[in-house]
Design an enzyme around this catalytic site. Structure first.
Site, PDB file in Angstrom:
ATOM      1  N   SER A  84      -2.460  -1.427   0.731  1.00  0.00           N
ATOM      2  CA  SER A  84      -2.906  -0.856  -0.217  1.00  0.00           C
ATOM      3  C   SER A  84      -4.445  -1.647  -0.217  1.00  0.00           C
ATOM      4  O   SER A  84      -5.187  -1.892  -0.360  1.00  0.00           O
ATOM      5  CB  SER A  84      -2.410  -1.599  -1.431  1.00  0.00           C
ATOM      6  N   ASP A 176      -7.645  -8.922 -16.956  1.00  0.00           N
ATOM      7  CA  ASP A 176      -8.215  -8.636 -17.572  1.00  0.00           C
ATOM      8  C   ASP A 176      -9.269  -7.729 -16.521  1.00  0.00           C
ATOM      9  O   ASP A 176      -9.827  -7.318 -16.608  1.00  0.00           O
ATOM     10  CB  ASP A 176      -8.869  -9.633 -18.530  1.00  0.00           C
ATOM     11  N   HIS A 235       3.975   4.773  -0.826  1.00  0.00           N
ATOM     12  CA  HIS A 235       3.116   3.994  -0.214  1.00  0.00           C
ATOM     13  C   HIS A 235       3.817   2.542  -0.301  1.00  0.00           C
ATOM     14  O   HIS A 235       3.049   2.051   0.672  1.00  0.00           O
ATOM     15  CB  HIS A 235       2.707   4.158  -1.820  1.00  0.00           C
TER      16      HIS A 235
END
Length: 261
Positions: A84, A176, A235
């Protein structure tokens, strides 16, 4: 950057494993243990993940260069496996620093924009809303996140990032920055390079991340690519079909021809 890593096994083939978004190097632990006699596996926490340092900005090449520098200092020329986001970074390392990569395995990701990364936006929003300053237990965190993240597997995977030290709870992943960088994470900036080393592209037959139109961009950048699809995997190929994936890894490391499953 001094990335955190775990070393597993004592086999003759060095391998560096790169995990996906919001994961940690230890996610590869069972695979590395199974390869312990064939490989010495280095399980990296990517920048902004696990116990590795955080960065102030995010670009794929910036992150890939930090990984490449670590590989050059700690391992040297190696087989490189990435899933990924880790697969995107592995591809960028191979294209930008081919002298470091003996062979490349890309797991269920493509050198193309993939909008699936945007699906993480709601997950990041839920995690940001969790009041960790007044958290009393991991069980409480799990309970409070359940309405926003009802999938038990996804929620518990993300909660691996919650660390308790003393009386303080904190996040291991830089949610964040990563949450604000999902567009970059899902992208693929143009790159004028070719990696002509052996490349194995392992995809999940039930995964939406790799589509037929990705094959040509992959061949252009990695002309020696061979695709193997594990038909029953989604996945998370290495978690969904671990025995088949380990078998593919063994043939990859032995430089044998790999027959598609």
């Amino acid at each position: 950057m001094n990335l955190h890593s775990l070393t597993v096994g004592s086999g003759p083939s060095p391998v560096v494993f790169l995990h996906g978004l919001f994961g940690q190097g230890k996610n590869w632990g069972s695979i590395a243990n199974a390869l312990g006699t064939e490989a010495t596996s280095h399980l990296i926490d990517l920048p902004n993940h696990g116990l590795s340092p955080w960065t102030e900005t995010f670009e794929l090449d910036q992150q890939a260069d930090l990984i490449a520098d670590w590989i050059a200092d700690a391992v040297g020329r190696t087989a490189l496996v990435g899933h990924s986001l880790g697969g995107k970074l592995a591809m960028r390392v191979a294209l930008r620093r081919p002298e470091l990569v003996d062979r490349l395995m890309v797991v269920d990701i493509s050198p193309a924009r993939n909008e699936a990364a945007q699906s993480f936006a709601a997950l990041v929003a839920a995690l940001r809303q969790l009041d960790i300053d007044h958290l009393t237990s991991r069980t409480q965190a799990d309970r409070e996140l359940t309405p926003a993240i009802p999938d038990d597997v996804v929620r518990r995977f993300l909660l691996q990032n919650l660390r308790h030290k003393g009386s303080h709870w904190s996040w291991l992943s830089n949610f964040d920055l990563l949450g604000d960088s999902l567009h970059q994470i899902g992208g693929w900036p143009p790159i004028d390079a070719v990696y002509d080393g052996p490349t194995l592209w392992v995809t999940g037959g039930r995964s939406p991340y790799v589509t037929p139109e990705h094959a040509e961009p992959m061949r252009q950048l990695f002309p020696r690519v061979l695709q193997v699809t594990l038909k029953r995997a989604g996945h998370w190929v290495h978690a969904d079909e671990p025995e088949a994936f380990i078998s593919v890894c063994r043939r990859f490391l032995a430089a044998e021809a790999v027959t598609p499953a």
